[in-house]
Design a protein around this motif. Structure first.
Motif, PDB file in Angstrom:
ATOM      1  N   UNK A 123    -106.750   2.802  -1.019  1.00  0.00           N
ATOM      2  CA  UNK A 123    -106.411   4.392  -2.063  1.00  0.00           C
ATOM      3  C   UNK A 123    -107.413   5.122  -2.873  1.00  0.00           C
ATOM      4  N   UNK A 124    -107.808   5.692  -2.634  1.00  0.00           N
ATOM      5  CA  UNK A 124    -108.630   7.080  -3.152  1.00  0.00           C
ATOM      6  C   UNK A 124    -109.064   8.251  -3.388  1.00  0.00           C
ATOM      7  N   UNK A 125    -108.738   8.711  -4.754  1.00  0.00           N
ATOM      8  CA  UNK A 125    -108.284  10.092  -5.033  1.00  0.00           C
ATOM      9  C   UNK A 125    -110.552  10.616  -5.193  1.00  0.00           C
ATOM     10  N   UNK A 153    -109.121  15.197  -2.555  1.00  0.00           N
ATOM     11  CA  UNK A 153    -107.999  14.853  -1.437  1.00  0.00           C
ATOM     12  C   UNK A 153    -108.264  13.029  -1.740  1.00  0.00           C
ATOM     13  N   UNK A 154    -107.092  12.556  -0.886  1.00  0.00           N
ATOM     14  CA  UNK A 154    -107.387  11.043  -1.357  1.00  0.00           C
ATOM     15  C   UNK A 154    -107.639  10.377   0.159  1.00  0.00           C
ATOM     16  N   UNK A 155    -107.622   9.493  -0.333  1.00  0.00           N
ATOM     17  CA  UNK A 155    -108.324   8.451   1.211  1.00  0.00           C
ATOM     18  C   UNK A 155    -107.247   7.241   1.104  1.00  0.00           C
ATOM     19  N   UNK A 156    -106.788   6.923   2.102  1.00  0.00           N
ATOM     20  CA  UNK A 156    -105.612   5.730   2.077  1.00  0.00           C
ATOM     21  C   UNK A 156    -105.515   4.727   3.475  1.00  0.00           C
ATOM     22  N   UNK A 157    -106.032   3.743   3.283  1.00  0.00           N
ATOM     23  CA  UNK A 157    -106.342   2.951   4.513  1.00  0.00           C
ATOM     24  C   UNK A 157    -105.338   1.859   4.015  1.00  0.00           C
ATOM     25  N   UNK A 158    -104.979   0.535   5.342  1.00  0.00           N
ATOM     26  CA  UNK A 158    -103.924  -0.216   5.467  1.00  0.00           C
ATOM     27  C   UNK A 158    -104.006  -0.684   6.724  1.00  0.00           C
ATOM     28  N   UNK A 159    -103.950  -2.134   6.928  1.00  0.00           N
ATOM     29  CA  UNK A 159    -103.963  -2.845   7.936  1.00  0.00           C
ATOM     30  C   UNK A 159    -102.492  -3.098   8.083  1.00  0.00           C
ATOM     31  N   UNK A 182    -104.196   1.673  10.071  1.00  0.00           N
ATOM     32  CA  UNK A 182    -103.760   3.403   9.581  1.00  0.00           C
ATOM     33  C   UNK A 182    -105.021   3.997   9.057  1.00  0.00           C
ATOM     34  N   UNK A 183    -105.542   5.086   9.485  1.00  0.00           N
ATOM     35  CA  UNK A 183    -106.229   5.808   7.798  1.00  0.00           C
ATOM     36  C   UNK A 183    -105.399   7.505   7.592  1.00  0.00           C
ATOM     37  N   UNK A 184    -104.737   7.723   6.310  1.00  0.00           N
ATOM     38  CA  UNK A 184    -104.297   8.332   6.701  1.00  0.00           C
ATOM     39  C   UNK A 184    -105.327   9.456   5.209  1.00  0.00           C
ATOM     40  N   UNK A 185    -105.363  10.591   5.425  1.00  0.00           N
ATOM     41  CA  UNK A 185    -106.503  12.014   4.332  1.00  0.00           C
ATOM     42  C   UNK A 185    -105.157  12.877   3.553  1.00  0.00           C
ATOM     43  N   UNK A 186    -104.846  12.421   2.578  1.00  0.00           N
ATOM     44  CA  UNK A 186    -103.702  13.647   2.006  1.00  0.00           C
ATOM     45  C   UNK A 186    -104.756  15.084   1.342  1.00  0.00           C
ATOM     46  N   UNK A 187    -104.306  15.775   1.622  1.00  0.00           N
ATOM     47  CA  UNK A 187    -105.358  17.057   0.983  1.00  0.00           C
ATOM     48  C   UNK A 187    -103.940  18.351   0.539  1.00  0.00           C
TER      49      UNK A 187
END
Length: 155
Positions: free
Chosen positions: A14-16, A73-79, A90-95
């Motif tokens: 996860x990164x902002x 915004x935030x990037x979140x990657x998970x397996x 799973x790719x998530x981008x939060x804004x």
């Protein structure tokens, strides 16, 4: 053919980032690096490039449609691996713009210079959607299935 994910249980990433073109470029580089660390560039090349395109489109949408001055915004990657779906990225981008939900366009103008990002995501991802976040934020997510579910044991 089924290929194993090289890491037993990779930690989510996860990164902002700032909601700027430079932040979107950094997002793409970080995603490429994380997916490479997980070994997807050598074991799952088609999903690797699809994932990079999905990240690029979601980041572009976040800085274009989800931007609020002074907020990133935030990037979140998970397996994850489940018996039902196999291994999934799973790719998530939060804004911070929960009031602006993505809508898949039904018509594309041939000369339009934008408006195809969600169509690409819809074509490349196995599933995608949005999740409301508090306060007045959202997460747009996409999932890519990397391996098939395990076959039930024949008894």
């Amino acid at each position: 053919m089924t290929t194993e994910i090289p890491l037993d249980r990779p930690r989510p990433h996860t990164t902002t980032l700032p909601a700027t073109p430079k932040g979107a470029a950094t997002c793409r580089r970080l995603a490429r690096r994380q997916l490479t660390i997980w070994g997807l560039n050598s074991t799952h090349t088609e999903p690797f490039y699809s994932a990079l395109l999905v990240v690029a489109e979601l980041a572009a949408n976040a800085i274009t449609h989800g931007r609020v001055p002074g907020r990133g915004f935030e990037l979140h990657l998970s397996l994850t691996t489940t018996a039902r779906r196999g291994t999934t990225l799973r790719i998530e981008i939060s804004d911070p713009r929960g009031d602006r939900l993505p809508v898949l366009p039904t018509v594309h103008l041939p000369n339009a210079q934008s408006g195809r990002g969600l169509t690409l995501i819809d074509a490349l991802a196995d599933r995608w959607g949005t999740i409301p976040r508090s306060p007045n934020s959202k997460t747009v997510w996409a999932e890519l299935d990397l391996t098939a579910p395990a076959a039930p044991d024949a008894a």
